[in-house]
Motif scaffolding. Structure first.
Motif, PDB file in Angstrom:
ATOM      1  N   VAL A   1      54.323  71.376  23.326  1.00 34.61           N
ATOM      2  CA  VAL A   1      53.876  70.832  24.650  1.00 34.61           C
ATOM      3  C   VAL A   1      54.090  72.110  25.789  1.00 34.61           C
ATOM      4  O   VAL A   1      55.267  72.330  26.308  1.00 34.61           O
ATOM      5  N   LEU A   2      53.142  72.038  26.737  1.00 32.24           N
ATOM      6  CA  LEU A   2      53.028  72.971  27.809  1.00 32.24           C
ATOM      7  C   LEU A   2      53.072  72.142  28.976  1.00 32.24           C
ATOM      8  O   LEU A   2      52.259  71.345  29.143  1.00 32.24           O
ATOM      9  N   VAL A   3      54.097  72.512  29.942  1.00 33.22           N
ATOM     10  CA  VAL A   3      54.109  71.597  31.043  1.00 33.22           C
ATOM     11  C   VAL A   3      54.001  72.872  32.146  1.00 33.22           C
ATOM     12  O   VAL A   3      54.755  73.423  32.354  1.00 33.22           O
ATOM     13  N   ALA A   4      52.879  72.308  32.797  1.00 36.68           N
ATOM     14  CA  ALA A   4      52.513  73.510  33.952  1.00 36.68           C
ATOM     15  C   ALA A   4      51.583  72.844  35.250  1.00 36.68           C
ATOM     16  O   ALA A   4      50.555  72.004  34.479  1.00 36.68           O
ATOM     17  N   GLU A   5      51.844  73.130  36.255  1.00 31.66           N
ATOM     18  CA  GLU A   5      50.785  72.787  37.216  1.00 31.66           C
ATOM     19  C   GLU A   5      50.646  71.231  37.208  1.00 31.66           C
ATOM     20  O   GLU A   5      49.310  70.798  37.656  1.00 31.66           O
ATOM     21  N   GLY A   6      51.666  70.331  37.169  1.00 26.13           N
ATOM     22  CA  GLY A   6      51.548  69.124  37.181  1.00 26.13           C
ATOM     23  C   GLY A   6      50.892  68.357  36.154  1.00 26.13           C
ATOM     24  O   GLY A   6      50.715  67.079  36.098  1.00 26.13           O
ATOM     25  N   ILE A   7      50.992  68.997  34.921  1.00 25.65           N
ATOM     26  CA  ILE A   7      50.379  68.278  33.753  1.00 25.65           C
ATOM     27  C   ILE A   7      51.453  68.571  32.588  1.00 25.65           C
ATOM     28  O   ILE A   7      51.691  69.787  32.225  1.00 25.65           O
ATOM     29  N   ALA A   8      51.703  67.729  31.757  1.00 29.35           N
ATOM     30  CA  ALA A   8      52.280  67.788  30.442  1.00 29.35           C
ATOM     31  C   ALA A   8      50.877  67.922  29.437  1.00 29.35           C
ATOM     32  O   ALA A   8      50.348  66.781  29.207  1.00 29.35           O
ATOM     33  N   HIS A   9      50.573  68.875  28.970  1.00 32.39           N
ATOM     34  CA  HIS A   9      49.438  69.097  28.188  1.00 32.39           C
ATOM     35  C   HIS A   9      49.689  68.663  26.708  1.00 32.39           C
ATOM     36  O   HIS A   9      50.820  68.507  26.185  1.00 32.39           O
ATOM     37  N   ALA A  10      48.874  68.055  26.252  1.00 31.77           N
ATOM     38  CA  ALA A  10      48.712  67.557  24.587  1.00 31.77           C
ATOM     39  C   ALA A  10      49.292  68.788  23.624  1.00 31.77           C
ATOM     40  O   ALA A  10      49.142  69.891  23.830  1.00 31.77           O
ATOM     41  N   PRO A  11      50.382  68.354  22.701  1.00 30.42           N
ATOM     42  CA  PRO A  11      50.803  69.205  22.049  1.00 30.42           C
ATOM     43  C   PRO A  11      49.831  70.155  20.974  1.00 30.42           C
ATOM     44  O   PRO A  11      48.809  69.561  20.647  1.00 30.42           O
ATOM     45  N   VAL A  12      49.962  71.285  20.901  1.00 32.93           N
ATOM     46  CA  VAL A  12      49.312  72.196  19.881  1.00 32.93           C
ATOM     47  C   VAL A  12      49.961  72.907  18.885  1.00 32.93           C
ATOM     48  O   VAL A  12      51.423  73.086  19.234  1.00 32.93           O
ATOM     49  N   PRO A  13      49.633  73.401  17.821  1.00 30.37           N
ATOM     50  CA  PRO A  13      50.447  74.413  16.978  1.00 30.37           C
ATOM     51  C   PRO A  13      51.171  75.320  17.870  1.00 30.37           C
ATOM     52  O   PRO A  13      50.691  76.132  18.477  1.00 30.37           O
ATOM     53  N   THR A  14      52.631  75.540  17.491  1.00 24.15           N
ATOM     54  CA  THR A  14      53.170  76.549  18.363  1.00 24.15           C
ATOM     55  C   THR A  14      52.730  77.984  18.115  1.00 24.15           C
ATOM     56  O   THR A  14      52.546  78.525  19.219  1.00 24.15           O
ATOM     57  N   SER A  15      52.401  78.423  16.893  1.00 22.75           N
ATOM     58  CA  SER A  15      52.008  79.787  16.871  1.00 22.75           C
ATOM     59  C   SER A  15      50.701  79.840  17.369  1.00 22.75           C
ATOM     60  O   SER A  15      50.490  80.989  17.984  1.00 22.75           O
ATOM     61  N   GLU A  16      49.894  78.926  17.417  1.00 27.55           N
ATOM     62  CA  GLU A  16      48.449  79.085  18.183  1.00 27.55           C
ATOM     63  C   GLU A  16      48.635  79.115  19.508  1.00 27.55           C
ATOM     64  O   GLU A  16      47.986  80.086  20.079  1.00 27.55           O
ATOM     65  N   LEU A  17      49.728  78.631  20.093  1.00 31.33           N
ATOM     66  CA  LEU A  17      49.912  78.650  21.596  1.00 31.33           C
ATOM     67  C   LEU A  17      50.379  79.792  22.047  1.00 31.33           C
ATOM     68  O   LEU A  17      49.787  80.400  23.179  1.00 31.33           O
ATOM     69  N   PHE A  18      51.239  80.485  21.379  1.00 31.50           N
ATOM     70  CA  PHE A  18      51.725  81.704  21.781  1.00 31.50           C
ATOM     71  C   PHE A  18      50.838  82.850  21.477  1.00 31.50           C
ATOM     72  O   PHE A  18      50.934  83.886  22.007  1.00 31.50           O
ATOM     73  N   GLU A  19      50.091  82.779  20.297  1.00 25.10           N
ATOM     74  CA  GLU A  19      49.072  83.738  20.126  1.00 25.10           C
ATOM     75  C   GLU A  19      47.933  83.900  20.937  1.00 25.10           C
ATOM     76  O   GLU A  19      47.441  85.030  21.416  1.00 25.10           O
ATOM     77  N   SER A  20      47.525  82.907  21.629  1.00 28.62           N
ATOM     78  CA  SER A  20      46.487  82.895  22.456  1.00 28.62           C
ATOM     79  C   SER A  20      47.027  81.909  23.855  1.00 28.62           C
ATOM     80  O   SER A  20      46.456  80.707  24.040  1.00 28.62           O
ATOM     81  N   PRO A  21      47.864  82.262  24.693  1.00 26.28           N
ATOM     82  CA  PRO A  21      48.619  81.523  25.686  1.00 26.28           C
ATOM     83  C   PRO A  21      47.518  81.293  26.756  1.00 26.28           C
ATOM     84  O   PRO A  21      46.678  82.188  27.200  1.00 26.28           O
ATOM     85  N   PRO A  22      47.334  80.179  27.472  1.00 29.59           N
ATOM     86  CA  PRO A  22      46.588  79.727  28.551  1.00 29.59           C
ATOM     87  C   PRO A  22      47.306  80.686  29.689  1.00 29.59           C
ATOM     88  O   PRO A  22      48.338  81.024  29.638  1.00 29.59           O
ATOM     89  N   PRO A  23      46.414  80.764  30.855  1.00 33.10           N
ATOM     90  CA  PRO A  23      46.851  81.488  31.940  1.00 33.10           C
ATOM     91  C   PRO A  23      48.113  81.141  32.521  1.00 33.10           C
ATOM     92  O   PRO A  23      48.850  81.970  32.829  1.00 33.10           O
ATOM     93  N   ALA A  24      48.342  79.734  32.676  1.00 33.30           N
ATOM     94  CA  ALA A  24      49.810  79.127  33.166  1.00 33.30           C
ATOM     95  C   ALA A  24      50.786  79.831  32.376  1.00 33.30           C
ATOM     96  O   ALA A  24      52.000  80.113  32.890  1.00 33.30           O
ATOM     97  N   LEU A  25      50.848  79.696  30.974  1.00 34.29           N
ATOM     98  CA  LEU A  25      51.946  80.315  30.190  1.00 34.29           C
ATOM     99  C   LEU A  25      52.013  81.786  30.164  1.00 34.29           C
ATOM    100  O   LEU A  25      53.040  82.079  30.047  1.00 34.29           O
ATOM    101  N   ARG A  26      50.806  82.127  30.119  1.00 32.49           N
ATOM    102  CA  ARG A  26      50.791  83.655  30.266  1.00 32.49           C
ATOM    103  C   ARG A  26      51.485  84.309  31.386  1.00 32.49           C
ATOM    104  O   ARG A  26      52.324  85.384  31.092  1.00 32.49           O
ATOM    105  N   GLU A  27      51.343  83.728  32.476  1.00 31.59           N
ATOM    106  CA  GLU A  27      52.015  84.277  33.860  1.00 31.59           C
ATOM    107  C   GLU A  27      53.687  83.825  33.506  1.00 31.59           C
ATOM    108  O   GLU A  27      54.284  84.515  34.115  1.00 31.59           O
ATOM    109  N   TYR A  28      53.987  82.772  33.009  1.00 23.20           N
ATOM    110  CA  TYR A  28      55.413  82.381  33.002  1.00 23.20           C
ATOM    111  C   TYR A  28      56.038  83.367  32.034  1.00 23.20           C
ATOM    112  O   TYR A  28      57.188  83.667  32.297  1.00 23.20           O
ATOM    113  N   LEU A  29      55.294  83.791  31.057  1.00 17.94           N
ATOM    114  CA  LEU A  29      55.906  84.607  29.842  1.00 17.94           C
ATOM    115  C   LEU A  29      55.875  85.950  30.251  1.00 17.94           C
ATOM    116  O   LEU A  29      56.715  86.806  29.915  1.00 17.94           O
ATOM    117  N   GLY A  30      55.125  86.594  31.409  1.00 21.85           N
ATOM    118  CA  GLY A  30      55.171  87.856  31.793  1.00 21.85           C
ATOM    119  C   GLY A  30      54.475  88.924  30.773  1.00 21.85           C
ATOM    120  O   GLY A  30      54.125  88.655  29.743  1.00 21.85           O
TER     121      GLY A  30
END
Length: 230
Positions: free
Chosen positions: A201-230
């Motif tokens: 579950v990605l929590v960012a910008e006031g939203i706890a998003h619905a869970p997605v497969p972990t590998s899928e999330l990190f292989e193609s991170p949304p902008p909020a996660l990409r900014e966090y990971l650097g």
């Protein structure tokens, strides 16, 4: 399943929204920037924070108005919350009885839990006589004897070194699989999520998003996660 139904959570001037489902038996990481509301989400599910809107349901039972002790949930916090004046055995016993007065069967459960987390023979030691990893194991044993259907972890192993943290994550994962427990774990570390969680579950910008497969999330991170990971 755990359902957060159109939930809104206020924390000071901050509001977090969540509307998703987690299937029973899942192992889910909760990740996002500092201050995004990860712990707030966990505390709300556990009953330590009130909703301003929505419902929290487990297996179609509304938990929203239930106190933390009435929910089928155990929560492990960052500091483990061990009482320094009590032995490991006495600390674990609190998971069964707040007064610590156990039946013979309950005492056997405590001993079995200590053995399962690798603390056999250490029941009489106080927290100051245990290493950091052993203290984490004692806190986990206290959660284990409660036999709750949902286990919430708020970075309880963050203070451990990399090898010990990995060891504890593997132990938690094994216990969740053995018991069919639904696991939700807050983490700042992508490698922890990859190691223990099949969904994130990605929590960012006031939203706890619905869970997605972990590998899928990190292989193609949304902008909020990409900014966090650097």
């Amino acid at each position: 399943m755990l359902k957060l139904d159109e939930c809104s959570i206020a924390n000071g001037g901050f509001t977090l929204n969540a509307d998703f489902v987690i299937e029973a038996g899942s192992r889910v990481a909760i990740i996002g920037p500092s201050g995004a509301g990860k712990s707030t989400l966990l505390e709300t599910i556990a009953g330590f924070r009130d909703l301003t809107r929505g419902q929290v349901l487990w297996k179609q039972i509304d938990l929203t108005s239930l106190s933390p002790g009435k929910r089928p949930i155990a929560m492990l916090f960052q500091d483990g919350n061990l009482f320094p004046h009590l032995t490991a055995e006495q600390n674990v016993a609190l998971g069964l009885r707040p007064n610590g007065k156990l039946s013979k069967d309950e005492r056997n459960q405590v001993q079995a839990a200590l053995a399962r987390v690798g603390l056999h023979g250490m029941a009489t030691r106080k927290p100051s006589e245990l290493s950091g990893g052993q203290q984490s194991r004692a806190a986990l044993a206290r959660v284990l004897v409660q036999k709750r259907e949902l286990l919430l972890l708020d970075e309880p192993f963050a203070a451990l070194g990399p090898a010990l943290k990995t060891e504890m994550l593997d132990l938690v994962s094994d216990l969740a699989l053995e018991t069919g427990t639904t696991l939700l774990m807050v983490s700042h570390a992508p490698e922890d999520a990859r190691r223990i969680a099949d969904q994130t579950v990605l929590v960012a910008e006031g939203i706890a998003h619905a869970p997605v497969p972990t590998s899928e999330l990190f292989e193609s991170p949304p902008p909020a996660l990409r900014e966090y990971l650097g």
